[in-house]
Scaffold this active site. Structure first.
Site, PDB file in Angstrom:
ATOM      1  N   GLU A   1      22.759  46.985   8.608  1.00 12.93           N
ATOM      2  CA  GLU A   1      21.766  47.814   8.386  1.00 12.93           C
ATOM      3  C   GLU A   1      22.155  49.179   7.844  1.00 12.93           C
ATOM      4  OE1 GLU A   1      22.511  46.187  11.194  1.00 12.93           O
ATOM      5  OE2 GLU A   1      20.992  44.863  11.497  1.00 12.93           O
TER       6      GLU A   1
ATOM      7  N   ARG B   1      15.532  33.598   9.193  1.00 15.40           N
ATOM      8  CA  ARG B   1      16.586  33.135   8.522  1.00 15.40           C
ATOM      9  C   ARG B   1      15.939  31.618   7.694  1.00 15.40           C
ATOM     10  NH1 ARG B   1      22.065  34.647  11.926  1.00 15.40           N
ATOM     11  NH2 ARG B   1      20.769  35.843  13.616  1.00 15.40           N
TER      12      ARG B   1
HETATM   13  C1  DMJ Z   1      19.269  40.099  11.386  1.00  9.11           C
HETATM   14  O1  DMJ Z   1      19.296  38.914  11.704  1.00  9.11           O
HETATM   15  C2  DMJ Z   1      17.857  40.716  10.908  1.00  9.11           C
HETATM   16  O2  DMJ Z   1      18.119  41.894  10.058  1.00  9.11           O
HETATM   17  C3  DMJ Z   1      17.249  41.224  11.928  1.00  9.11           C
HETATM   18  O3  DMJ Z   1      16.108  41.909  11.717  1.00  9.11           O
HETATM   19  C4  DMJ Z   1      17.820  41.995  13.035  1.00  9.11           C
HETATM   20  N1  DMJ Z   1      19.470  42.012  12.641  1.00  9.11           N
HETATM   21  C5  DMJ Z   1      20.202  40.910  12.232  1.00  9.11           C
HETATM   22  C6  DMJ Z   1      21.354  41.473  11.657  1.00  9.11           C
HETATM   23  O4  DMJ Z   1      22.031  42.509  12.226  1.00  9.11           O
END
Ligand code: DMJ
Length: 564
Positions: A453, A190
């Site tokens: 996703e 992040r």
């Molecule tokens: C996100 O922080 C990223 O995509 C991570 O890889 C897994 N999941 C969360 C969102 O669902």
């Protein structure tokens, strides 16, 4: 002048003096006047009648280009009984396509960001129902997760006033000198990912500097006998440890395996090779180990270098490790042959051991526990449709078509997991056992926390196939988010997608702004907006800067390439 004389003559009867004797020859008698009055009133009545009883032409004009217009014309024809004289209606126009420029998605971002700014500015996340800040312990006492995670979405959506306010906050307040324990993985995807992409998009030096500064703070996490990093790290003391619940003190595959892209960029941008060496060493350790059935277990002990429990998942605990193998190869301009081989070998093992079809024909990816399958698929696993589509082009042995089919089937299954709920939002996990398919059966798997996703997979599938159903499915999700997650103070997750009314969890996750809204926006944008042959998205949807073939040394030019 001629007109004026004519006017006077015409008006005379009505303006003549009441003195009848002195009336001019053009005057009328009382009876004549009465008849004239009658004729006049009849004329007025006719006019009113026409207004009320003739077809409403104004409506026709106003709706000339819409469906309603067509219906109206047909209705009117039927009413007037003259349907045979009306020409057959033209073929209906194509159904209104979802808003391709996705002004709708940008307005969702405005609401999410505006609410965060109003009620939780500087906190990590927003509580949209109680309208206050929220801090998850994943970030220790680092602040501003939503600001950093949302930077590139603001930029991509051309919300430049908001982007400047975020930059100003980061310059003055973003501080990594904290005596607190953070999740190495979460801070990397992040914060480091968010800062890197903001740098590549805007060219602002502050982002490069902050990304490298934070990367250096994370390096002590790799001080283990094997170099497999700890999950948790105190940024001040540099002391690390693993999650107490992880099998025998193991590190987690999806965590130590999701540092590669960012760390390669950090080496490039800082000139410090340490970052790249640390992540290349992770590969070395993995390649020395035997893999059960060719699969990568989720747990690996950083002291012994041995696997923990043999649990395998393409969802939680495993997911982005596979994603980063593929993307490392793509980002290297397809020179990282090791990454490529690891990805396609792993995918083959997943297909053989984990991918199954339900009795009604839905393809899903199950979880593997020491050789036994748990017929459950997580919302997190749904990213795999997009990943498989992204890699299909490079698949060895003529498997491109086969992998595109797999990707499309996973997208369909994940869409079904949404379609089979009351709120039309997907549960955290859904099962294919006990007589159900694509439905959550356990109460603690029925929640939806604004995860990206499924929309991520729609976005990739749209770009590769241009099948309109992916935009339709994306639009269904937009409508459900608007109806059930939107509250006055932002967007909230819901506790049970099968309940007829939403019970809000009161958290607006930072990844909602970083990923969900960005993927929606890109789903409705043209393909040349952040084209895949120039940009690789990290697992938090942060575009990492142009691949070698498109690289220039001037980051500002990189941002210009976007709009060309
Ligand atoms: C996100 O922080 C990223 O995509 C991570 O890889 C897994 N999941 C969360 C969102 O669902």
């Amino acid at each position: 002048a001629i007109m004026r004389n004519w006017d006077v003559a015409t008006l005379l009867p009505f303006t003549a003096t009441p003195n009848r004797k002195s009336a001019s020859p053009t005057s009328f008698r009382l009876t004549e006047k009465f008849i004239l009055l009658l004729v006049f009133s009849a004329f007025i009545t006719l006019c009113f009648g026409a207004i009320f009883f003739l077809p409403d032409s104004s409506k026709l004009i106003n709706c000339a280009h819409t469906h309603t217009c067509l219906h109206l014309q047909q209705d009117m024809g039927a009413e007037s009984g003259c349907s045979n004289v009306i020409p057959p209606p033209p073929p209906p126009p194509p159904p209104p396509s979802p808003r391709r420029d996705c002004a709708g998605c940008a307005s969702m971002m405005k609401h999410a960001w505006g609410s965060y700014r109003r009620y939780a500015w500087g906190s990590n996340e927003l509580r949209p129902v109680s309208k206050q800040g929220h801090s998850s312990n994943l970030f220790g006492s680092i602040k501003g997760a939503t600001i950093v995670d949302a930077l590139d979405t603001l930029y991509i959506m051309e919300m430049f006033e908001e982007f400047d306010a975020a930059t100003d906050w980061i310059e003055k307040n973003l501080d990594f000198n904290v005596n607190a324990e953070v999740s190495v993985f979460e801070v990397n995807i992040r914060f480091v990912g968010g800062l890197l992409s903001a740098y590549y998009l805007s060219g602002k030096e502050v982002y490069r500097r902050k990304a490298v500064e934070l990367g250096e703070k994370l390096l002590p996490a790799f001080k283990t006998p094997t170099g497999i990093p700890w999950a948790l790290l105190n940024l001040k003391s540099g002391i690390g440890r693993n999650w107490p619940w992880a099998s025998g003190g193991s590190s987690i595959l999806a965590e130590y395996g999701t540092l590669h892209l960012e760390f390669m960029h950090l080496s490039k941008l800082s000139g410090n090779p340490d970052f790249a060496q640390k992540v290349m060493n992770i590969r070395k350790v993995l390649n020395r180990l035997d893999k059960p059935q060719g699969l990568y277990p989720n747990y690996l002990n950083p002291n012994s270098g041995q696997w923990g429990q043999h649990h395998v998942s393409v969802g939680g605990l495993g997911d982005s490790f596979y994603e980063y193998l593929l993307k490392a190869w793509l980002m290297s301009d397809k020179t990282d042959e090791e990454g490529k081989k690891m990805y396609y070998d792993a995918l083959q093992a997943i297909e053989t051991n984990l991918m199954r079809k339900s009795s009604s024909g839905l393809t899903y990816i199950a979880e593997w526990k020491g050789g036994l399958l748990e017929h459950k698929m997580g919302h997190l696993t749904c990213f795999a449709g997009g990943m498989i589509a992204l890699g299909a082009d490079g698949a060895p042995g003529d498997k491109t078509g086969h992998q595109m089919e797999q990707a499309a089937e996973i997208a369909r299954t994940c869409h079904e997991s949404y379609a089979r709920t009351a709120l039309k939002l997907g549960p955290e996990a859904f099962r294919f056992d006990g007589g159900v398919e694509a439905i959550a059966t356990r109460q603690n798997e029925k929640y939806f926390i604004l995860r990206p996703e499924v929309i991520e997979t729609y976005m990739y599938m749209w770009r590769f196939t241009h099948d309109p159903k992916y935009r339709e499915w994306g639009w269904e999700a937009v409508q459900a988010l608007e109806q059930h997650c939107k509250v006055e103070g932002g967007y909230s997750g819901v506790r049970d997608v099968y309940a007829s009314t939403p019970n809000h969890d009161d958290v607006q996750q930072s990844f909602y702004l970083a990923e969900t809204l960005k993927y929606l926006y890109l789903l409705f944008s043209d393909d040349d907006h952040l084209p895949f042959d120039h940009w690789v998205f990290n697992t938090e949807a942060h575009p990492l800067g142009p691949k070698t073939s498109a690289r220039t040394s001037d980051p500002v030019c990189l941002s210009l390439q976007l709009s060309v």
